[in-house]
Enzyme design. Sequence first.
Site, short mmCIF file in Angstrom:
data_model
loop_
_atom_site.label_atom_id
_atom_site.label_comp_id
_atom_site.label_asym_id
_atom_site.label_seq_id
_atom_site.Cartn_x
_atom_site.Cartn_y
_atom_site.Cartn_z
N SER A 109 0.79 -1.24 0.00
CA SER A 109 0.00 0.00 0.00
C SER A 109 0.82 1.28 0.00
O SER A 109 0.25 2.38 -0.02
CB SER A 109 -0.96 0.01 1.20
OG SER A 109 -2.04 -0.86 0.97
N LYS A 112 -0.21 3.68 -2.63
CA LYS A 112 -1.26 4.70 -2.50
C LYS A 112 -0.72 6.12 -2.44
O LYS A 112 -1.46 7.08 -2.69
CB LYS A 112 -2.15 4.40 -1.29
CG LYS A 112 -2.97 3.11 -1.44
CD LYS A 112 -3.85 2.89 -0.23
CE LYS A 112 -4.74 1.66 -0.38
NZ LYS A 112 -4.02 0.40 -0.22
N SER A 166 -5.74 3.13 4.58
CA SER A 166 -5.32 2.23 3.51
C SER A 166 -6.50 1.47 2.92
O SER A 166 -6.40 0.27 2.60
CB SER A 166 -4.26 1.24 4.02
OG SER A 166 -3.34 0.93 3.01
#
Length: 331
Positions: A109, A112, A166
């Site tokens: 993640s 992101k 997340s």
Amino acid sequence: MKTFAAAFLSLSLLAALPGVATAAASGTPSKATRTSKASAVPVRKVRSVVLRKATAPVIPAVATFGQVAGLHAVDDPLALKSSVAYVLDQDTNEVLFSKNPQAVLPIASITKLMTALVVVEAGLSLDEKLTVTDDDKDTEKNTGSRLAIGTTLTRGDMLHLALMSSENRAAHALGRNYPGGLEAFVAAMNAKAMSLGMADTHYVEPTGLSSRNQSSAADLAKLVNVTSQVPLLRDLSTSREARVALGKRLVQFRSTNGLLSNPLWDIGLQKTGFINEAGKCLVMQASMAGRKLIMVFLDSSGKASRIADAERMRKWLATQPGEGALPSAKL
């Protein structure tokens, strides 16, 4: 299968010999020759239990890409659990700590951060309403989400949840609602990486669920440097919690980074990440020891190991000489 059959045949032959089955099962002399046929029933039950235990399959733990590559075999002076670690002075670009910085690994993640940067730089309205659809379901890892299909939030809320908590469906919805759709969004992610000189980086989707989203610590330091200079991304990524209206309910979302609640840390931007292939990951921009530092920890093993590694790094930096004199540790 041949090994199993041979083992089973051997046990069957042993069981045919008087007294042997009980001795094999219990490790003590057989009582079969001193008991009646009725008392032999428990002996057969014990033997069957032993057979089940002996033939139970052993399922190995899933290895990370870093473990497969042998990166954890590299020692460092802080005994970090992360196979990759990198600390950079944001103002001078001086590398203060470096462990396997060029290793290219899945980044989970941490992806992101690039997702958020592309959205913000596109100048898209943060007030526009976006709706979670079936297209946003995780077909990579089949994970769940607190954002049910049909949930409608503003682009700004989606951005907040993607960075703070997340939320994968939020990140995917952001990419899907980019002009030109998801394919154009991923192309924009890779184009931005190229423009930042992130030569070791490649993206295939906006959430980080795919292990094909890969980068190096040195590349991620460049991404952190840029995103930490965007006030909105700083604020959203370091937000500790938020209540979001999901239909008629107010739902509490919290940060995935417990260091934000630690008064010993002054964090300007952060992002965590985890998938099996990547291990535990963490990137941060923080003020420490009179400097603005960028920290990258990848492929950390253990539930809380990335946080423990960050604490080890903080304590190590605190013991070094004053501003301008921190030594570098390169591995």
